[in-house]
Design an enzyme around this catalytic site. Structure first.
Site, short mmCIF file in Angstrom:
data_model
loop_
_atom_site.label_atom_id
_atom_site.label_comp_id
_atom_site.label_asym_id
_atom_site.label_seq_id
_atom_site.Cartn_x
_atom_site.Cartn_y
_atom_site.Cartn_z
N HIS A 53 -2.77 1.60 8.45
CA HIS A 53 -3.86 0.80 7.89
C HIS A 53 -3.98 -0.51 8.65
O HIS A 53 -2.96 -1.18 8.91
CB HIS A 53 -3.58 0.51 6.41
CG HIS A 53 -4.45 -0.55 5.83
ND1 HIS A 53 -5.83 -0.48 5.87
CD2 HIS A 53 -4.15 -1.72 5.21
CE1 HIS A 53 -6.33 -1.56 5.30
NE2 HIS A 53 -5.34 -2.34 4.90
N HIS A 74 -7.00 -3.95 9.87
CA HIS A 74 -8.21 -4.70 9.51
C HIS A 74 -9.04 -5.00 10.77
O HIS A 74 -9.21 -6.16 11.13
CB HIS A 74 -7.83 -6.03 8.85
CG HIS A 74 -7.06 -5.93 7.57
ND1 HIS A 74 -6.42 -7.01 6.99
CD2 HIS A 74 -6.86 -4.89 6.74
CE1 HIS A 74 -5.85 -6.63 5.85
NE2 HIS A 74 -6.08 -5.34 5.68
N HIS A 99 -12.90 -4.28 3.85
CA HIS A 99 -11.45 -4.42 3.89
C HIS A 99 -10.86 -3.92 5.21
O HIS A 99 -10.23 -4.69 5.93
CB HIS A 99 -10.83 -3.68 2.69
CG HIS A 99 -9.33 -3.74 2.64
ND1 HIS A 99 -8.61 -3.43 1.53
CD2 HIS A 99 -8.41 -4.05 3.59
CE1 HIS A 99 -7.32 -3.58 1.76
NE2 HIS A 99 -7.17 -3.94 3.01
N GLU A 155 0.83 -1.22 0.00
CA GLU A 155 0.00 0.00 0.00
C GLU A 155 0.86 1.26 0.00
O GLU A 155 0.37 2.34 0.33
CB GLU A 155 -0.94 0.02 1.22
CG GLU A 155 -1.89 -1.17 1.35
CD GLU A 155 -3.08 -1.14 0.38
OE1 GLU A 155 -3.15 -0.23 -0.48
OE2 GLU A 155 -3.92 -2.06 0.47
N GLU A 168 -16.71 10.53 23.50
CA GLU A 168 -15.33 10.54 23.04
C GLU A 168 -15.24 10.65 21.51
O GLU A 168 -14.31 11.27 20.97
CB GLU A 168 -14.70 9.21 23.48
CG GLU A 168 -13.21 9.22 23.59
CD GLU A 168 -12.72 10.06 24.74
OE1 GLU A 168 -13.51 10.37 25.65
OE2 GLU A 168 -11.53 10.42 24.71
#
Ligand code: 2HA
Ligand code: ZN
Length: 279
Positions: A140, A142, A211, A116, A170
């Protein structure tokens, strides 16, 4: 100084390990990058190996020309970063056009930076510009709950933002600008990089449907804390929706306005719409 003794390197390693412990990085899932400060580059430069060949970075980011980044390696496991940082991460340098990179240290068994990388670099370029240079971390992961929500909520920024803001006060404090949402895209390509870069103009969080999540921040703690807060809110929503059809009661638009007013959050009006019914 050993590169792994540098404070930013230790922070990077700890963040990878924290993400692994949260269960956000099955196998080689996820990636992390840090735009290294000039004084930090000087600290670790003596440890650089003879530099690798220049290779295409998969995008053009002239705004980042000549900068150095610490990034996770493609195919490497977050679970191994703390144990073997030199094999699983690397420091790269961008050329004077921001189009090619070379590896200065790390990935000692060979390999390349994260798949990525184009998305990370494009997002770093956008965030450097809009934050006046303050943002340095792109992450990034998952996380399961936010991914689950992309199968049941409309893939709209206004819906994800509003639903998650309602979960705990929050949330509006941690992501007052809201959350960007993108449809399913092929991982690692130019499209996902460009779409994410556009979302990063406005948001610090982008949800990639089916994703994962992509977050940006000034430092490791803020960026990890952002991912954690969004995922925690997603978990509460998933639990709520699993218990009954829709919420029985929730935080109202007026209550969100009071929160915004009293804490000076400046929540965008587009997320403060009146809701006929709860999701
Ligand atoms: O590292 O998470 O999106 C693998 C990925 C690609
Ligand atoms: Zn991914």
């Amino acid at each position: 100084m050993n590169i792994t003794d540098a404070e930013f390197v230790r922070g990077f390693i700890r963040m990878c390990d924290d993400g692994w412990k949260q269960g956000w990085h099955e196998r080689n899932g996820g990636n992390l990058s840090y735009r290294i400060k000039p004084e930090e580059v000087e600290l670790v430069r003596p440890g650089f190996s003879d530099r690798g060949e220049w290779k295409p970075a998969g995008t053009a980011v002239p705004e980042l020309a000549g900068e150095f980044f610490m990034v996770t390696g493609s195919g490497r496991y977050f679970s191994n970063v703390a144990r073997s940082p030199e094999e699983t991460t690397c420091i790269i340098e961008l050329d004077d056009r921001g189009e090619n990179y070379r590896i200065c240290s790390g990935l000692t068994d060979g390999g390349t930076p994260t798949s990525e990388l184009p998305g990370h670099l494009m997002s770093h370029a956008v965030k450097k510009r809009v934050s006046g240079g303050a943002y340095r971390v792109i992450y990034h992961a998952h996380p399961a709950n936010i991914i689950a929500l992309t199968f049941v909520l409309p893939l709209e920024s206004r819906v994800f933002t509003r639903e998650l803001w309602e979960m705990e006060p929050e949330c509006a404090m941690v992501f007052p600008a809201g959350i960007g949402v993108a449809g399913w895209m092929v991982p690692g390509g130019k499209e996902i990089a460009e779409v994410t870069g556009r979302l990063m103009e406005e948001y610090d969080v982008a949800v990639w449907a089916h994703h994962g999540m992509f977050c940006a921040g000034e430092d490791f703690d803020l960026t990890f804390g952002l991912m954690h807060t969004v995922e925690k809110a997603a978990e509460i929503l998933v639990k709520t929706l699993a218990m009954r059809q829709g919420k029985r009661q929730t935080v109202t638009t007026d209550q969100l306005r009071r929160l915004a007013g009293e804490l000076g959050l400046g929540l965008p009006e587009k997320f403060l719409y009146g809701k006929e019914e709860n999701c």
